[in-house]
Design an enzyme around this catalytic site. Structure first.
Site, PDB file in Angstrom:
ATOM      1  NE  ARG A 168      -1.631  -2.313   2.743  1.00 17.97           N
ATOM      2  CZ  ARG A 168      -1.679  -3.573   2.305  1.00 17.97           C
ATOM      3  NH1 ARG A 168      -2.697  -3.963   1.600  1.00 17.97           N
ATOM      4  NH2 ARG A 168      -0.732  -4.443   2.587  1.00 17.97           N
ATOM      5  CE  LYS A 206      26.733  -2.862  -6.763  1.00 18.83           C
ATOM      6  NZ  LYS A 206      26.842  -1.729  -7.685  1.00 18.83           N
ATOM      7  NE  ARG A 265       7.156   0.697   4.862  1.00 16.48           N
ATOM      8  CZ  ARG A 265       5.954   0.144   4.789  1.00 16.48           C
ATOM      9  NH1 ARG A 265       5.834  -1.128   4.461  1.00 16.48           N
ATOM     10  NH2 ARG A 265       4.874   0.845   5.056  1.00 16.48           N
ATOM     11  CG  HIS A 274       3.492   3.800   8.645  1.00 17.04           C
ATOM     12  ND1 HIS A 274       3.567   4.664   7.560  1.00 17.04           N
ATOM     13  CD2 HIS A 274       3.139   2.577   8.117  1.00 17.04           C
ATOM     14  CE1 HIS A 274       3.281   4.000   6.453  1.00 17.04           C
ATOM     15  NE2 HIS A 274       3.022   2.729   6.766  1.00 17.04           N
TER      16      HIS A 274
HETATM   17  N1   CP Z   1      -0.194  -0.039   5.842  1.00 17.89           N
HETATM   18  C1   CP Z   1       1.011  -0.303   5.287  1.00 17.89           C
HETATM   19  O1   CP Z   1       2.047   0.288   5.633  1.00 17.89           O
HETATM   20  O2   CP Z   1       0.966  -1.275   4.340  1.00 17.89           O
HETATM   21  P1   CP Z   1       2.205  -1.739   3.461  1.00 17.89           P
HETATM   22  O3   CP Z   1       3.191  -2.402   4.400  1.00 17.89           O
HETATM   23  O4   CP Z   1       1.652  -2.683   2.432  1.00 17.89           O
HETATM   24  O5   CP Z   1       2.813  -0.512   2.856  1.00 17.89           O
END
Ligand code: CP
Length: 306
Positions: free
Chosen positions: A54, A83, A104, A132
């Site tokens: 997502r 590497k 991420r 997040h």
């Molecule tokens: N909600 C969420 O972070 O989903 P993903 O890990 O698929 O990005």
């Protein structure tokens, strides 16, 4: 005067209540007209060192709906990190190729570090078990859309409250809106003390439970979460708790008519598929809202909307 131009978003606490509400307002504008071509001269980098469906794809979708270009990788395996390249060198390099970096990374604190070395803004798309914040913004958008307000919500946060980074961000944000928190988890996966302190410092209430059935009729939102197996140091500990909560349709009979079920997804087995057709299930729409919110955030940070 609210101005998010060139401001990284690493933790939801980086933005004030007014700034959060501004992003949600811009997201409403994108929901009405998603194809506003604001990014035709921009390149966004998307660096995913950890799996995602997502977050990565909704960022890519957001950029493409706005006519921008996106570069990056979906796995560290296809980058020079394999590497031995450092995060600093990766960020400094990619900042030469883009106007903004979405990242991420499995390491708590990595997004803050990236924002400190990067000459372009960083959006944290999840750092370990820490934060997040873009998920948080879409969660807030979804709560406001379904409840008509963000103020005075009773929310049940269910599942892995220890490792669930979406929960940490959401608790901090809802502490700005006079929420009451109903925290449902196994003993070993309680909300960390540092996050509970946000609730206490805001002068708000939280209640802790181990049974989900105890609170279903009380709340406006049930926020289910996956037990985050990949973050457990001991796989045997995960085995003990992995099936702790499974929400089934029959359990929802006593819930409020206006109650809605959210889940950041992915789901493993914590919401039975027989819930999916219940009008109280909102998690697929919630994921869709992520595109509008991410469009809004990118546009605000690049100074294209204010
Ligand atoms: N909600 C969420 O972070 O989903 P993903 O890990 O698929 O990005």
């Amino acid at each position: 005067m609210i101005n998010l131009k060139n401001r990284s978003l690493v933790s939801i606490t980086d933005y004030s209540k007014e700034e959060i509400l501004r992003v949600l307002g811009i997201a409403e504008d994108f929901e009405k007209d998603q194809r506003q071509k604001l990014l035709t001269n921009h390149v966004i980098a998307s660096l995913f060192f950890e799996p995602s469906t997502r977050t990565r794809l909704s960022f890519e979708s957001a950029v493409q709906y706005m006519g921008g270009s996106i570069v990056g990788f979906a796995s560290a395996d296809t980058s020079s990190v394999r590497k031995g390249e450092s995060l600093k060198d990766t960020i400094l390099t990619v900042s030469n190729y883009s106007d903004l970096i979405v990242m991420r990374n499995p390491l708590d604190g990595s997004a803050r570090f990236a924002s400190e070395v990067s000459p372009v803004p960083i959006i944290n798309a999840g750092d370990g078990a820490n934060q997040h914040p873009t998920q948080c913004l879409l969660d807030l958008y979804s709560i406001r859309k379904t409840q008509g307000t963000l103020e005075n919500i009773h929310i049940a946060l269910v599942g892995d409250l220890k490792y669930g980074r979406t929960v940490h961000s959401l608790v901090q944000a809802l502490s700005l809106f006079n929420a009451t928190f109903h925290l449902v988890s196994p003993e070993s996966l309680k909300l960390p003390s540092a996050v509970k302190k946000w609730i206490k410092d805001a002068g708000l209430e939280y209640h802790q439970y181990t049974e989900l059935n105890d609170i279903i009729q009380l709340v406006d939102i049930i926020y289910m979460t996956r037990i985050q197996g990949e973050r457990f140091p001991d796989p045997l500990e995960y085995e003990k708790v992995k099936n702790s909560y499974i929400l089934e349709n029959s359990m929802l009979e006593s819930s409020k008519n206006t109650m809605r079920i959210l889940h950041p997804l992915p789901r493993v087995n914590e919401i039975s598929e027989d819930v999916d057709d219940n009008p109280k299930a909102y998690y697929y729409q919630q994921a869709k809202n992520g595109v509008y919110v991410r469009q809004a955030l990118i546009a605000a940070i690049l100074g294209l909307k204010s």
